[in-house]
Each structure stands twice: as structure tokens, then as C-alpha cells.
Design a protein around this motif. Structure first.
Motif, mmCIF file in Angstrom:
data_model
loop_
_atom_site.group_PDB
_atom_site.id
_atom_site.type_symbol
_atom_site.label_atom_id
_atom_site.label_comp_id
_atom_site.label_asym_id
_atom_site.label_seq_id
_atom_site.Cartn_x
_atom_site.Cartn_y
_atom_site.Cartn_z
ATOM 1 N N TYR A 250 -3.522 16.428 -5.419
ATOM 2 C CA TYR A 250 -3.915 16.190 -4.226
ATOM 3 C C TYR A 250 -5.367 15.493 -4.127
ATOM 4 C CZ TYR A 250 -5.410 17.219 0.839
ATOM 5 O OH TYR A 250 -5.686 17.154 1.861
ATOM 6 N N PRO A 251 -6.452 15.536 -5.122
ATOM 7 C CA PRO A 251 -7.570 14.661 -5.113
ATOM 8 C C PRO A 251 -6.900 13.153 -5.297
ATOM 9 C CG PRO A 251 -8.155 16.626 -6.388
ATOM 10 C CD PRO A 251 -6.556 16.537 -6.085
ATOM 11 N N HIS A 252 -6.267 12.791 -5.949
ATOM 12 C CA HIS A 252 -5.479 11.445 -6.198
ATOM 13 C C HIS A 252 -4.974 10.941 -4.839
ATOM 14 C CE1 HIS A 252 -6.695 11.589 -10.408
ATOM 15 N NE2 HIS A 252 -6.043 12.744 -10.678
ATOM 16 N N LEU A 253 -4.069 11.783 -4.117
ATOM 17 C CA LEU A 253 -3.605 11.278 -2.950
ATOM 18 C C LEU A 253 -4.773 10.972 -1.731
ATOM 19 C CD1 LEU A 253 -0.700 13.847 -2.245
ATOM 20 C CD2 LEU A 253 -0.497 11.437 -2.804
ATOM 21 N N LEU A 254 -5.780 11.901 -1.926
ATOM 22 C CA LEU A 254 -6.855 11.708 -1.035
ATOM 23 C C LEU A 254 -7.626 10.557 -1.510
ATOM 24 C CD1 LEU A 254 -8.662 15.161 -0.565
ATOM 25 C CD2 LEU A 254 -6.930 14.035 0.836
ATOM 26 N N ALA A 255 -7.939 10.178 -2.838
ATOM 27 C CA ALA A 255 -8.308 8.811 -3.231
ATOM 28 C C ALA A 255 -7.691 7.565 -2.580
ATOM 29 C CB ALA A 255 -8.743 8.821 -4.712
ATOM 30 N N GLU A 256 -6.216 7.733 -2.775
ATOM 31 C CA GLU A 256 -5.496 6.614 -2.358
ATOM 32 C C GLU A 256 -5.642 6.300 -0.990
ATOM 33 O OE1 GLU A 256 -3.255 4.640 -3.720
ATOM 34 O OE2 GLU A 256 -3.906 5.299 -5.711
ATOM 35 N N ARG A 257 -5.499 7.634 -0.301
ATOM 36 C CA ARG A 257 -5.724 7.253 1.605
ATOM 37 C C ARG A 257 -7.039 6.714 1.839
ATOM 38 N NH1 ARG A 257 -7.416 12.631 4.291
ATOM 39 N NH2 ARG A 257 -9.409 12.063 3.321
ATOM 40 N N ASP A 258 -7.992 7.105 1.084
ATOM 41 C CA ASP A 258 -9.404 6.471 1.330
ATOM 42 C C ASP A 258 -9.417 5.110 1.066
ATOM 43 O OD1 ASP A 258 -10.129 9.000 2.346
ATOM 44 O OD2 ASP A 258 -11.340 9.550 0.286
ATOM 45 N N ASP A 259 -8.863 4.661 -0.330
ATOM 46 C CA ASP A 259 -8.712 3.353 -0.383
ATOM 47 C C ASP A 259 -7.981 2.397 0.379
ATOM 48 O OD1 ASP A 259 -10.340 3.345 -2.726
ATOM 49 O OD2 ASP A 259 -8.652 3.910 -4.223
ATOM 50 N N TRP A 260 -6.943 2.794 0.906
ATOM 51 C CA TRP A 260 -6.108 2.149 1.856
ATOM 52 C C TRP A 260 -6.883 2.227 3.230
ATOM 53 C CZ3 TRP A 260 -1.749 -0.500 1.970
ATOM 54 C CH2 TRP A 260 -0.913 -0.327 0.775
ATOM 55 N N LEU A 261 -7.708 3.080 3.689
ATOM 56 C CA LEU A 261 -8.312 3.031 4.949
ATOM 57 C C LEU A 261 -9.487 2.099 4.772
ATOM 58 C CD1 LEU A 261 -8.535 7.012 5.931
ATOM 59 C CD2 LEU A 261 -6.947 4.881 6.989
ATOM 60 N N GLN A 262 -10.192 2.032 3.552
ATOM 61 C CA GLN A 262 -11.230 1.053 3.328
ATOM 62 C C GLN A 262 -10.819 -0.483 3.176
ATOM 63 O OE1 GLN A 262 -14.039 2.193 0.289
ATOM 64 N NE2 GLN A 262 -14.667 0.105 -0.076
ATOM 65 N N ASP A 263 -9.645 -0.524 2.295
ATOM 66 C CA ASP A 263 -9.375 -1.918 2.298
ATOM 67 C C ASP A 263 -8.550 -2.743 3.244
ATOM 68 O OD1 ASP A 263 -10.385 -1.554 -0.160
ATOM 69 O OD2 ASP A 263 -8.678 -1.230 -1.399
ATOM 70 N N ALA A 264 -7.873 -1.943 4.083
ATOM 71 C CA ALA A 264 -6.741 -2.082 5.125
ATOM 72 C C ALA A 264 -6.839 -1.297 6.321
ATOM 73 C CB ALA A 264 -5.317 -2.493 4.510
ATOM 74 N N PRO A 265 -8.045 -1.070 7.074
ATOM 75 C CA PRO A 265 -8.169 -0.317 8.132
ATOM 76 C C PRO A 265 -7.257 -0.506 9.179
ATOM 77 C CG PRO A 265 -10.102 -1.883 7.938
ATOM 78 C CD PRO A 265 -9.276 -2.092 6.798
ATOM 79 N N ASP A 266 -6.949 -1.710 9.141
ATOM 80 C CA ASP A 266 -5.772 -1.916 10.494
ATOM 81 C C ASP A 266 -4.245 -1.800 10.169
ATOM 82 O OD1 ASP A 266 -8.000 -2.638 11.819
ATOM 83 O OD2 ASP A 266 -7.839 -4.864 11.108
ATOM 84 N N GLU A 267 -4.234 -1.373 8.901
ATOM 85 C CA GLU A 267 -2.690 -1.231 8.481
ATOM 86 C C GLU A 267 -2.473 0.108 8.524
ATOM 87 O OE1 GLU A 267 -1.620 -3.239 4.922
ATOM 88 O OE2 GLU A 267 -2.467 -5.003 5.293
ATOM 89 N N GLU A 268 -1.176 0.465 8.554
ATOM 90 C CA GLU A 268 -0.490 1.707 8.572
ATOM 91 C C GLU A 268 -0.527 2.253 7.144
ATOM 92 O OE1 GLU A 268 2.952 2.422 10.602
ATOM 93 O OE2 GLU A 268 2.190 1.722 12.780
ATOM 94 N N LEU A 269 -0.928 3.506 6.812
ATOM 95 C CA LEU A 269 -0.814 4.190 5.527
ATOM 96 C C LEU A 269 0.874 4.056 5.122
ATOM 97 C CD1 LEU A 269 -3.095 7.208 5.776
ATOM 98 C CD2 LEU A 269 -3.491 4.834 4.529
ATOM 99 N N PRO A 270 1.179 3.808 3.759
ATOM 100 C CA PRO A 270 2.652 3.770 3.308
ATOM 101 C C PRO A 270 3.151 4.995 3.793
ATOM 102 C CG PRO A 270 1.138 3.063 1.669
ATOM 103 C CD PRO A 270 0.296 3.559 2.795
ATOM 104 N N GLU A 271 4.460 5.258 4.127
ATOM 105 C CA GLU A 271 5.371 6.075 4.477
ATOM 106 C C GLU A 271 5.240 7.396 3.217
ATOM 107 O OE1 GLU A 271 8.994 5.245 5.965
ATOM 108 O OE2 GLU A 271 8.278 4.039 7.510
ATOM 109 N N GLU A 272 5.360 6.753 2.148
ATOM 110 C CA GLU A 272 5.411 7.707 0.872
ATOM 111 C C GLU A 272 4.267 8.460 0.808
ATOM 112 O OE1 GLU A 272 8.159 4.296 0.443
ATOM 113 O OE2 GLU A 272 6.051 4.542 1.034
ATOM 114 N N LEU A 273 3.011 7.731 1.199
ATOM 115 C CA LEU A 273 1.712 8.620 1.132
ATOM 116 C C LEU A 273 1.711 9.532 2.112
ATOM 117 C CD1 LEU A 273 -1.067 8.955 -0.081
ATOM 118 C CD2 LEU A 273 -1.813 6.971 1.152
#
Length: 287
Positions: A250-273
């Protein structure tokens, strides 16, 4: 001579003297042009080259035949020349001995796809030349037959890392089949000293929710050099989290989510995530 026939003749004449050592990019530019535009003239040229005494000419024939008629929006399987090209390749493989030509033929089997290819692929899967075995693995990818999966299982323990890597990829990602021997073959590669093969094994087991991959996955997730984004480790994280809801992930999923939100805030998160995070929301397994 009609314009297209002249253009095909010119392309083939330029292609034949070229080798990988000369100019591999130019060689494949010409082959791809023949795939897209050569049509019947390219098929006829390949048929003549298929019996040429020079191996490089036969290799060119196989490379042309493997995807003749394919292009944007049309796979080799849907080419109008598919059946004739396959018949020529099946004829070639019966008399061929040169490893590089055999590689091109078996790769062509993979592009064209037909159960008739399984017999020559089976015969060649123990060939002493790794170039041939690499082609055999490609020829077996996405084949649904039990015999094809059995061959991939055998090749996943090949002495050559490049063969093991592709065979493990075939078992892990290129089939939805799931049975004990297949899983055991993937698990056997968790101790592989080739990092690409190991990553494919982890991913293949994670897709099936097999927790034998967990130690290797957790170790990969902790590597400081790991870059975020959708790579094999990330895919394995999403898959294993979605199937097991293991709190250690779970912490790794949160880190992935936060990285996506930081690097590409205007893009939708991957469906798999999103699917993996949703699994924890329903189970409460957040550590």
C-alpha cells in the motif's frame, strides 16, 4: 516494366548487398517499404530469393515474407498475402540450415501465426545456435496450443539469458493461461541472474496473484535507482496489489499516486493504479 514493379526491383537490388554490419537501419527501411508497398511483386521476388544459394538472399526472402502486406491498421495475419507467404516459409524451413535464415523464418512464423508452424518450431527449439532459439521463442509467442506453452516452459530455463527472457515474457504476459506448471516455470526464474528475466517472472506471477513473487517484488520496489512510471515493476505492483491487497504494497501505491499527481497533475491516473487503490478501500488493508 510497370512503375511499381520497377520500384520493387530497385528496392530488392539495393537490399540484397546489405547486411546488419553494413547498415541495418537502411536494410529494414527497405524491407518495411516492401511490406507496405511491394505487394505481389515483392511476393514473387521473395519466392525467387527463397531458393538462392546465398544465405543473405534467403534471409531477405524470409524477412520480406514475414510481414508482407501488413501496415498501419492491418496485421500480418490479415494480409492478403498471408497464406502464400506462410506456405513459402514452411517450405523454406524444411531445407534451411543457416542460423540467421532460420531466425528470420521462425520470427516470420510468429508474425503470421498458424498451428502448422508448431512442428518446425518444436524441432528447432533445441538448436545449438542461440540465434535460432531466439527466433523459435518469438514464433511461439501468443500461441494458444498446449504444445506451444510446453515449449515456452522448456525454453524459460534455456542457457541463454535472452532466450529465457523472451520465453518468460511469453509465459507471463503473452498468455492468459494459468496452471501449476506455468506458474512453477515462472517461479523458477525468481532466482535468475538475468534482471530482465527476473522482472518478467515477477510480473507474470503478480498478474496471477501468486505470492511467491512478493519477496522479489518488495525488493525491487525498494531499489533507490527505481524510476517511477509504468515499467515492469510498476505493472507487477499494480497487479499484485489488486489481487492480494497485501498491506506491504500500500505505501508503494500511495507513492506511485503522489508521483503521478506531481509529475502529471492534468492527466488521469492509470486505471490499474486506481483499481489497486480501490481494492484497499474495500478491504481496509492499509497497514
Amino acid at each position: 516494366m510497370p512503375m511499381l514493379e520497377l520500384a520493387v526491383t530497385s528496392a530488392v537490388d539495393e537490399l540484397l548487398p546489405l547486411t546488419a554490419e553494413d547498415d541495418e537501419d537502411r536494410r529494414w527501411d527497405l524491407i518495411v517499404w516492401l511490406h507496405l508497398h511491394g505487394g505481389r511483386h515483392a511476393l514473387d521476388a521473395a519466392a525467387r530469393l527463397a531458393r538462392h544459394p546465398e544465405p543473405s538472399h534467403r534471409e531477405a526472402a524470409a524477412d520480406i515474407l514475414s510481414q508482407l502486406g501488413a501496415g498501419p491498421g492491418r496485421a500480418p495475419l490479415d494480409s492478403p498475402y498471408r497464406d502464400e507467404a506462410l506456405d513459402l516459409l514452411l517450405s523454406m524451413v524444411e531445407r534451411e540450415h543457416d542460423p540467421q535464415v532460420l531466425n528470420s523464418i521462425t520470427v516470420g512464423f510468429g508474425h503470421l501465426g498458424d498451428e502448422r508452424c508448431l512442428a518446425p518450431l518444436s524441432r528447432l527449439h533445441t538448436h545449438p545456435d542461440v540465434t535460432v532459439r531466439e527466433g523459435v521463442v518469438f514464433g511461439l509467442l501468443r500461441r494458444p496450443e498446449a504444445a506451444a506453452l510446453d515449449l515456452l516452459i522448456t525454453l524459460s530455463s534455456d542457457s541463454a539469458p535472452e532466450v529465457r527472457d523472451w520465453a518468460t515474457f511469453g509465459l507471463g504476459q503473452q498468455t492468459e493461461q494459468d496452471f501449476p506448471r506455468l506458474r512453477d516455470a515462472l517461479a523458477a526464474r525468481l532466482a535468475d541472474d538475468d534482471p530482465d528475466t527476473l522482472a518478467e517472472a515477477v510480473n507474470g506471477l503478480a498478474l496471477r496473484g501468486d505470492e511467491r513473487a512478493m519477496p522479489a517484488l518488495l525488493a525491487a520496489l525498494e531499489l533507490p535507482a527505481r524510476s517511477h512510471g509504468v515499467d515492469l515493476t510498476t505493472e507487477a505492483l499494480y497487479a499484485m496489489a489488486a489481487t492480494t491487497a497485501d498491506p506491504r504494497l500500500y505505501p508503494h501505491l500511495l507513492a506511485e499516486r503522489d508521483d503521478w499527481l506531481q509529475d502529471a497533475p492534468d492527466e488521469e491516473l492509470p486505471e490499474e493504479l486506481l483499481a489497486a487503490l480501490a481494492r484497499y478501500a474495500t478491504t481496509g488493508e492499509t497497514g
